[in-house]
Design a protein around this motif. Structure first.
Motif, mmCIF file in Angstrom:
data_model
loop_
_atom_site.group_PDB
_atom_site.id
_atom_site.type_symbol
_atom_site.label_atom_id
_atom_site.label_comp_id
_atom_site.label_asym_id
_atom_site.label_seq_id
_atom_site.Cartn_x
_atom_site.Cartn_y
_atom_site.Cartn_z
ATOM 1 N N THR A 75 0.829 -1.212 0.000
ATOM 2 C CA THR A 75 0.000 0.000 0.000
ATOM 3 C C THR A 75 0.862 1.259 0.000
ATOM 4 N N ASN A 103 2.871 2.051 -3.223
ATOM 5 C CA ASN A 103 2.099 2.713 -4.281
ATOM 6 C C ASN A 103 2.070 4.223 -4.080
ATOM 7 N N ASP A 123 -8.142 11.944 -1.893
ATOM 8 C CA ASP A 123 -8.577 10.713 -2.562
ATOM 9 C C ASP A 123 -7.552 9.587 -2.408
ATOM 10 N N ASN A 124 -6.251 9.901 -2.708
ATOM 11 C CA ASN A 124 -5.293 8.786 -2.620
ATOM 12 C C ASN A 124 -5.002 8.395 -1.169
ATOM 13 N N LYS A 130 -7.361 8.465 1.117
ATOM 14 C CA LYS A 130 -8.558 7.680 1.453
ATOM 15 C C LYS A 130 -8.402 6.245 0.953
ATOM 16 N N ASP A 131 -7.907 6.094 -0.296
ATOM 17 C CA ASP A 131 -7.707 4.752 -0.857
ATOM 18 C C ASP A 131 -6.667 3.973 -0.052
ATOM 19 N N ALA A 132 -5.564 4.661 0.284
ATOM 20 C CA ALA A 132 -4.508 4.001 1.049
ATOM 21 C C ALA A 132 -5.001 3.571 2.424
ATOM 22 N N ARG A 168 -7.991 2.852 3.305
ATOM 23 C CA ARG A 168 -8.925 1.729 3.187
ATOM 24 C C ARG A 168 -8.139 0.416 3.201
ATOM 25 N N GLU A 169 -7.009 0.420 2.459
ATOM 26 C CA GLU A 169 -6.156 -0.767 2.422
ATOM 27 C C GLU A 169 -5.509 -1.036 3.788
#
Length: 451
Positions: A12, A15, A25-26, A28-30, A32-33
């Motif tokens: 994670t 990336n 946004d990124n 938030k995505d990270a 989540r992982e």
């Protein structure tokens, strides 16, 4: 410990590392992982929620946003939050008391409490130079008393007999009185465990605690029970004024949920972790170092401490002098190095502390096991003194005899000889004093030696 979490977090954060800037946004995505990784590691939900919220707030702060490498800045934030969750720093035992300082060990049956008593006694003797006595206040299981007596004898601790006709409190008080007469520094009191928490158990241990007034009350818990370990610790803390926690069996726990949950739920520090079955397999818990290991950055400080404490300095000096004089590195030297490695907990324990081990393919990691180390030692032990000194003598029939002598195959003997040749090359670089060459040699040989 933390193998699965390290892999997930590593992917994670890797990336994010390549991204020019961090956005909501990124992040938030990270997150989540990261959330999924923590839940899979069996970390308690309240701990996960608080951790994610804190990372988000810090990650959207000015320092991270204006950083030249936001991805790396986020990794620092995650590392800092991991440290906070686990306690930020190592909390040592408080042994400031008129001798003997009394340590009470509590926990459920099967958590490794009795073994931990012996491990802690040995650690206090060797690291803190304390004289230590142990006593079992478990009047229900004669086997537990015998186990502690055997372990105490193995590591040279003073063992006090248990009179099962007396109460747990009387047994402990009697041991403390005897310890005073022997001028011991510390007395560790083992207590009865149960398969589950019950009123009878809690009443007995409360009475015992009140009678002996220990300076440290440590809760011993099996890390493999995950977040249940934190819940059990909370139940004990409600009944007893715990001063800390000892996590056992961490070498068999790939998730690490207990280590990340206990401090948040109980407010009590993890003071030690059990990292194996041997009596020297107990380490002080350092949250900062553990956070570094979780993120794949290794733990070189602990590795250096292991080397200082467990490596035979006389043998190391003797080898250094031998190499300096230009004498060759032989198989007798090689087997000594393998045995030193074994004393440090084996290859598995050492690998956990090397930076970047999360990026090593799993199939290569799987080939590194301490059973293999023992087999290599057995091969060399089957050789004559002359063969160890002059390895080039070892040809066909000699190889067959060595294989038969240690109960292994011919290919096992060949493999040990090949690894020895690689180590011999590295030692030649060391003799020349060129550390850069030696490091390059280690990297180059890693692949050939299959780690």
């Amino acid at each position: 410990m933390f193998d699965n979490l390290t892999d997930r977090l590593g992917k994670t954060l890797k990336n994010l590392r390549g991204q020019g800037r961090l956005t909501e946004d990124n992040i938030k995505d990270a997150m989540r992982e990261v959330r999924m990784a923590l839940l899979e590691a069996d970390v308690a939900l309240p701990v996960v929620t608080a951790f994610i919220d804190n990372v988000k707030v810090a990650a959207l702060g000015k320092e991270v946003q204006t950083s030249l490498s936001p991805g790396q800045a986020l990794i620092k934030v995650v590392q800092s939050e991991l440290e906070k969750v686990m306690g930020e720093r190592n909390e040592e035992l408080d042994l400031k008391a008129n001798p003997p300082a009394v340590i009470l060990m509590a926990g459920l049956q099967g958590a490794g409490k009795t073994t931990t008593v012996a491990k802690l006694g040995r650690w206090l003797q060797e690291t803190k130079k304390k004289s230590v006595g142990v006593v079992s206040a478990d009047i229900y299981r004669p086997a537990a008393i015998k186990q502690l007596e055997t372990l105490a004898s193995d590591v040279s601790l003073t063992f006090f007999d248990t009179d099962v006709s007396k109460s747990a409190a009387d047994i402990a008080l009697n041991a403390i009185e005897q310890a005073k007469k022997k001028f011991l520094d510390v007395v560790i009191v083992d207590t009865a465990g149960r398969l589950h928490i019950d009123d009878e158990m809690m009443t007995e241990i409360k009475q015992l605690h009140a009678a002996i007034n220990p300076v440290e009350t440590l809760f011993v818990v099996d890390s493999m029970t995950g977040q249940d370990a934190a819940k059990t610790a909370k139940a004990f803390d409600d009944a007893l004024p715990l001063t800390g926690v000892v996590l056992t069996k961490t070498d068999g726990d790939a998730r690490g949920g207990a280590a990340l949950s206990i401090r948040h739920i109980t407010g009590k520090p993890i003071k030690f972790v059990g990292v194996g079955e041997a009596t020297d397999a107990l380490e002080p818990f350092h949250p900062d170092r553990m956070a570094s290991r979780i993120l794949g950055m290794g733990d070189m400080l602990s590795l250096i401490e292991d080397i200082e404490q467990k490596v035979d300095k006389k043998k190391a000096d003797k080898l250094a002098r031998k190499l300096h004089k230009g004498k060759g590195f032989d198989l007798a030297d090689f087997v000594e190095q393998l045995e030193q490695m074994q004393n440090m907990g084996g290859m598995g324990a050492m690998m956990d502390k090397f930076p970047g081990m999360n990026e090593v393919p799993q199939d290569m990691k799987d080939q590194v096991n301490d059973q293999q180390l023992a087999r290599q030692i057995a091969v060399i032990r089957s050789m004559t003194k002359q063969e160890k000194r002059y390895p080039d003598l070892i040809k066909g029939n000699r190889k067959k005899r060595i294989a038969k002598g240690c109960g292994q195959e011919l290919q096992d003997v060949n493999r040990v000889l090949k690894q020895f040749k690689m180590m011999q090359k590295m030692m030649k670089r060391f003799k020349k004093g060129n550390m850069a060459n030696m490091v390059r040699g280690i990297k180059g040989n890693m692949r050939g030696m299959r780690m």
